[in-house]
Write an enzyme that holds these catalytic residues in place. Structure first.
Site, mmCIF file in Angstrom:
data_model
loop_
_atom_site.group_PDB
_atom_site.id
_atom_site.type_symbol
_atom_site.label_atom_id
_atom_site.label_comp_id
_atom_site.label_asym_id
_atom_site.label_seq_id
_atom_site.Cartn_x
_atom_site.Cartn_y
_atom_site.Cartn_z
ATOM 1 N N ASN A 116 0.788 -1.269 0.035
ATOM 2 C CA ASN A 116 0.004 -0.059 0.108
ATOM 3 C C ASN A 116 0.961 1.200 0.025
ATOM 4 O O ASN A 116 1.929 1.295 0.650
ATOM 5 C CB ASN A 116 -1.068 -0.121 1.096
ATOM 6 C CG ASN A 116 -0.498 0.716 2.542
ATOM 7 O OD1 ASN A 116 -0.428 1.991 2.425
ATOM 8 N ND2 ASN A 116 0.203 -0.159 3.255
ATOM 9 N N THR A 192 4.791 8.783 3.542
ATOM 10 C CA THR A 192 4.709 10.215 3.729
ATOM 11 C C THR A 192 6.341 10.502 3.599
ATOM 12 O O THR A 192 7.109 10.256 4.297
ATOM 13 C CB THR A 192 4.263 10.540 4.930
ATOM 14 O OG1 THR A 192 2.905 10.226 5.070
ATOM 15 C CG2 THR A 192 4.423 11.994 5.279
#
Length: 356
Positions: A116, A192
């Site tokens: 993911n 991130t």
């Protein structure tokens, strides 16, 4: 209960993974809004023999759901009806954000794994806080004192510069700490940009110190604080985290998050490459997650801070193995996608027998 793998192959296997997750989660949430909800709660409730005291809290079972499944606190009650002793909401950020462009979730069925790069898609701390508060109230009415535990996992907003990361984490902390049974600082997602740099001890110390102080102030009580680390840390870095946890008086460490490694996969390498970047979760993490657990426990001491072990957990025997290796609590996630809604209840039943 064992019909789910065939159902998965027939219905979900050919569907976009993120769409399949949304549909499956919506069905779970729908069950809690019908007369089936109380029935499921009674049928799936863990045996009293599984109760665990940790973080100053009473957990109905040592087995819980890791962050990532319920990112926005919209299905807490429904998920606890499935038998999870705790549900960790998140990752939640200070500001709402859509996450990374789609597609961003990929199955590696042969490896019982998922890649993911969701990117902390969530509605933001201000929107999630009242949902968690409402769920807590509902669980207290349904279970009384022995209700399932709610953790909240917080991360950095993508648009915020690393130099301002502490202030961004404090936005989430102040909004969410009053409603959290425990709080987790996530510095280990690979999705991130720059986030994992915060695992550096020089960056981690001021961040954890600031969040700990702000959480207790906002909640007007002690909110157990944990940090979630990556499996890709070196052994020396894991040792540094253990020393920092002891130095700061952290309540615990969650080990581990997803990995950027693609070693040892049986899936066709061309298919893996086509998935692109992202964090790998599921069965391939089992070995490294167990190694990090054992190293952390050695560094933290036998009676040191709590370790929540996650990564590659699929069965009751996996849970038992983690507990024997020094974990206080264990979490799963990816196997839930493959094994279906009765997975946690099945683990609890078998774990009760194994622990006897």
């Amino acid at each position: 209960m064992r019909v789910y793998p065939a159902f998965f192959r027939a219905v979900f296997a050919g569907m976009d993974p993120e769409k399949a997750h949304r549909i499956g989660f919506d069905l779970i949430k729908l069950s809690a809004a019908t007369p089936a909800g109380p029935l499921l709660r009674r049928l799936m409730r863990p045996s009293r023999d599984l109760r665990v005291r940790a973080l100053g809290l009473d957990f109905p079972s040592p087995f819980g759901l890791a962050a990532g499944f319920d990112k926005e606190g919209s299905g807490i009650v429904a998920l606890t009806n499935m038998g999870f002793g705790h549900v960790e909401v998140g990752t939640v950020t200070g500001r709402a954000q859509p996450g990374n462009p789609k597609p961003r979730l990929f199955r590696l069925v042969e490896d019982r794994a998922v890649i993911n790069r969701m990117g902390f898609n969530n509605d933001g701390a201000a929107a999630v806080a009242p949902r968690v508060a409402g769920a807590r109230a509902r669980l207290e009415r349904a279970y009384g004192r022995n209700r399932p535990v709610i953790g909240i996992n917080i991360g950095k907003t993508k648009a915020v510069d690393l130099a301002d990361a502490v202030d961004d984490y404090l936005i989430s902390t102040r909004e969410l700490a009053p409603h959290a049974d425990y709080l987790v600082v996530n510095v280990s997602s690979p999705n991130t940009p720059g986030l994992r740099l915060l695992q550096n001890i020089e960056s981690l110390r001021p961040l954890l110190s600031a969040v700990a102080a702000a959480a207790d102030e906002a909640a007007e009580r002690h909110v157990p604080l944990l940090v979630k680390i990556a499996p890709d840390l070196s052994d020396d870095d894991v040792d540094d985290v253990a020393r920092l946890a002891l130095d700061l008086g952290l309540d615990g460490v969650i080990a581990t998050n997803t990995t950027i490694s693609r070693k040892g996969l049986v899936t066709d390498p061309r298919k893996v490459m086509a998935c692109g970047v992202g964090g790998l979760s599921g069965a391939p993490l089992r070995r490294r997650s167990l190694e990090v657990l054992k190293r952390l426990r050695a560094g933290l001491g036998e009676h040191g801070p709590v370790i929540i072990s996650v990564g590659g957990v699929e069965s009751a025997r996996d849970v038992q193995e983690r507990l024997a290796a020094g974990a206080t609590l264990v979490q799963g996630y990816t196997a839930f996608l493959y094994q279906g809604p009765f997975w946690a209840a099945r683990i609890n039943r078998r774990l009760a027998r194994l622990l006897k």
